[in-house]
Design an enzyme around this catalytic site. Sequence first.
Site, mmCIF file in Angstrom:
data_model
loop_
_atom_site.group_PDB
_atom_site.id
_atom_site.type_symbol
_atom_site.label_atom_id
_atom_site.label_comp_id
_atom_site.label_asym_id
_atom_site.label_seq_id
_atom_site.Cartn_x
_atom_site.Cartn_y
_atom_site.Cartn_z
ATOM 1 N N LEU A 1 -4.660 -20.592 -4.949
ATOM 2 C CA LEU A 1 -4.393 -21.614 -4.455
ATOM 3 C C LEU A 1 -5.520 -22.368 -4.787
ATOM 4 O O LEU A 1 -6.944 -21.572 -4.627
ATOM 5 C CB LEU A 1 -4.407 -21.378 -3.101
ATOM 6 C CG LEU A 1 -4.157 -23.163 -2.240
ATOM 7 C CD1 LEU A 1 -3.032 -23.361 -2.513
ATOM 8 C CD2 LEU A 1 -3.901 -23.221 -0.653
ATOM 9 N N ARG B 1 24.115 -27.541 1.330
ATOM 10 C CA ARG B 1 23.559 -26.804 0.933
ATOM 11 C C ARG B 1 24.041 -26.568 -0.896
ATOM 12 O O ARG B 1 24.890 -25.842 -0.710
ATOM 13 C CB ARG B 1 23.387 -25.550 1.168
ATOM 14 C CG ARG B 1 22.576 -24.256 1.195
ATOM 15 C CD ARG B 1 22.308 -22.845 1.688
ATOM 16 N NE ARG B 1 22.136 -22.233 1.748
ATOM 17 C CZ ARG B 1 22.040 -20.927 0.052
ATOM 18 N NH1 ARG B 1 23.346 -20.855 -0.339
ATOM 19 N NH2 ARG B 1 21.361 -20.012 -0.234
ATOM 20 N N ARG C 1 -4.934 -32.614 -3.702
ATOM 21 C CA ARG C 1 -3.830 -31.331 -3.407
ATOM 22 C C ARG C 1 -2.095 -31.429 -3.223
ATOM 23 O O ARG C 1 -1.327 -30.987 -4.118
ATOM 24 C CB ARG C 1 -4.806 -30.115 -3.123
ATOM 25 C CG ARG C 1 -3.423 -28.659 -2.699
ATOM 26 C CD ARG C 1 -4.750 -27.413 -2.594
ATOM 27 N NE ARG C 1 -4.915 -27.626 -1.148
ATOM 28 C CZ ARG C 1 -5.489 -26.892 -0.835
ATOM 29 N NH1 ARG C 1 -6.007 -25.555 -1.167
ATOM 30 N NH2 ARG C 1 -5.240 -26.745 0.701
ATOM 31 N N GLU D 1 -6.275 -13.241 -3.707
ATOM 32 C CA GLU D 1 -6.855 -13.410 -1.907
ATOM 33 C C GLU D 1 -6.633 -12.709 -0.973
ATOM 34 O O GLU D 1 -5.943 -12.542 -1.192
ATOM 35 C CB GLU D 1 -6.979 -15.329 -2.051
ATOM 36 C CG GLU D 1 -4.997 -15.650 -2.341
ATOM 37 C CD GLU D 1 -5.127 -16.936 -2.874
ATOM 38 O OE1 GLU D 1 -5.576 -17.935 -2.497
ATOM 39 O OE2 GLU D 1 -3.604 -17.013 -3.081
ATOM 40 N N LYS E 1 0.866 -25.061 -3.215
ATOM 41 C CA LYS E 1 1.296 -25.084 -1.639
ATOM 42 C C LYS E 1 2.517 -25.300 -1.524
ATOM 43 O O LYS E 1 2.597 -26.473 -0.513
ATOM 44 C CB LYS E 1 0.061 -25.891 -0.993
ATOM 45 C CG LYS E 1 -0.393 -25.394 0.057
ATOM 46 C CD LYS E 1 -1.759 -26.199 0.598
ATOM 47 C CE LYS E 1 -2.366 -25.357 2.404
ATOM 48 N NZ LYS E 1 -2.259 -24.215 1.822
ATOM 49 N N TYR F 1 3.285 -27.747 1.455
ATOM 50 C CA TYR F 1 2.353 -28.146 2.605
ATOM 51 C C TYR F 1 0.776 -28.730 3.221
ATOM 52 O O TYR F 1 0.502 -27.994 1.567
ATOM 53 C CB TYR F 1 2.537 -27.561 3.781
ATOM 54 C CG TYR F 1 1.537 -26.565 3.584
ATOM 55 C CD1 TYR F 1 2.029 -25.369 2.955
ATOM 56 C CD2 TYR F 1 0.987 -25.672 4.355
ATOM 57 C CE1 TYR F 1 1.597 -23.883 2.968
ATOM 58 C CE2 TYR F 1 0.379 -24.683 4.614
ATOM 59 C CZ TYR F 1 1.196 -23.835 3.296
ATOM 60 O OH TYR F 1 -0.002 -22.802 3.387
HETATM 61 N N1 PMP Z 1 -5.430 -19.382 -0.258
HETATM 62 C C1 PMP Z 1 -4.647 -19.087 0.633
HETATM 63 C C2 PMP Z 1 -3.277 -18.950 0.009
HETATM 64 C C3 PMP Z 1 -4.013 -20.060 1.081
HETATM 65 O O1 PMP Z 1 -3.213 -19.684 1.901
HETATM 66 C C4 PMP Z 1 -5.468 -21.165 1.364
HETATM 67 C C5 PMP Z 1 -5.294 -21.725 2.788
HETATM 68 N N2 PMP Z 1 -4.664 -22.724 3.052
HETATM 69 C C6 PMP Z 1 -6.299 -20.667 0.915
HETATM 70 C C7 PMP Z 1 -6.271 -19.418 0.279
HETATM 71 C C8 PMP Z 1 -7.704 -21.779 1.754
HETATM 72 O O2 PMP Z 1 -7.214 -22.974 1.262
HETATM 73 P P1 PMP Z 1 -8.208 -24.005 1.731
HETATM 74 O O3 PMP Z 1 -9.652 -24.064 2.156
HETATM 75 O O4 PMP Z 1 -7.502 -25.251 0.998
HETATM 76 O O5 PMP Z 1 -7.656 -24.185 3.523
#
Ligand code: PMP
Length: 283
Positions: free
Chosen positions: A205, A100, A52, A181, A148, A33
């Site tokens: 991410l 499935r 991305r 994070e 992601k 996503y």
């Molecule tokens: N880390 C994680 C785990 C996230 O889910 C997000 C939000 N999508 C971010 C960092 C920040 O990424 P972005 O700045 O691309 O929204």
Amino acid sequence: MSRVSYINGKYCDHVDASVHIEDRGYQFADGVYEVFGILNKKIVDYESHLNRLFVSLKQVKMQSPINKKAYLFHIKRLISINLINDGLIYLQITRGVAERDFKFPVDIKPSLVIIAKSFQKNQYEANFSKGIKIKTTKDLRWKRVDIKTINLLAPVLAKQHAFEQNFDEAWLIDDEGFVTEGSSSTAWILKKNVLYTTPLSNSILNGITRQSLINGLKKNKLKLIEKKFNIKDIKNSDEAFITSATQYVMPVIQVNNFKIGNGRKGKYAETFKKVYMEAIKLS
Ligand code: PMP
């Protein structure tokens, strides 16, 4: 007019938009996503988010169901139909619908869903002035969170854990005691005029907001060190904040039971927000 969403080539009433019960997203979290921020009807850092998305697709061996140009068309159309000024676009691609089976089914088309959501801009400003509170918790996610994917149960549980104790976001702690994070954001601290954020790896991410802020910091000759930090570093920090596509730069005023700085929005929070806003590209 009612809210409209895009689903597999059709625009439909949001309440009627549905996918099949054997969609692999539903059964296996077999999908990826993106979240795009919308500011004044414009998409924030569109190219970076789309790139991305294509990296995520490649990593999980999925094809895009539509060509690259068509994404911009559908996203813009949803912003316009739904009269979005400020908000977000949620875009999800799953491997598709099939009986499935863990193995990839042959000859199925990926499912694409695009949802638009409106925000009140003054809500962001109010949150920014107030700042947010962070609860730390163990990072229980899989080892490829740089992709992601919609496999989000661990961050869902982390955020809920924080929320139940009156915190706004969770910072995830790895086995060595370092912050990776946030559950849905990038983590930053400031100490003696130097910013710190976790270096890129498979354990975080590559945030698009992170990338734009780093570009802005470079332009403004502000010092950043990409280095892991732990609870002790947070306790010694002067300021802290998170970044994400929907929260932009959001000050952190408390982590667990200790206050950051004087427990109010830090004095450089506005500066970092401004640096970020000047660094983004709007489409
Ligand atoms: N880390 C994680 C785990 C996230 O889910 C997000 C939000 N999508 C971010 C960092 C920040 O990424 P972005 O700045 O691309 O929204």
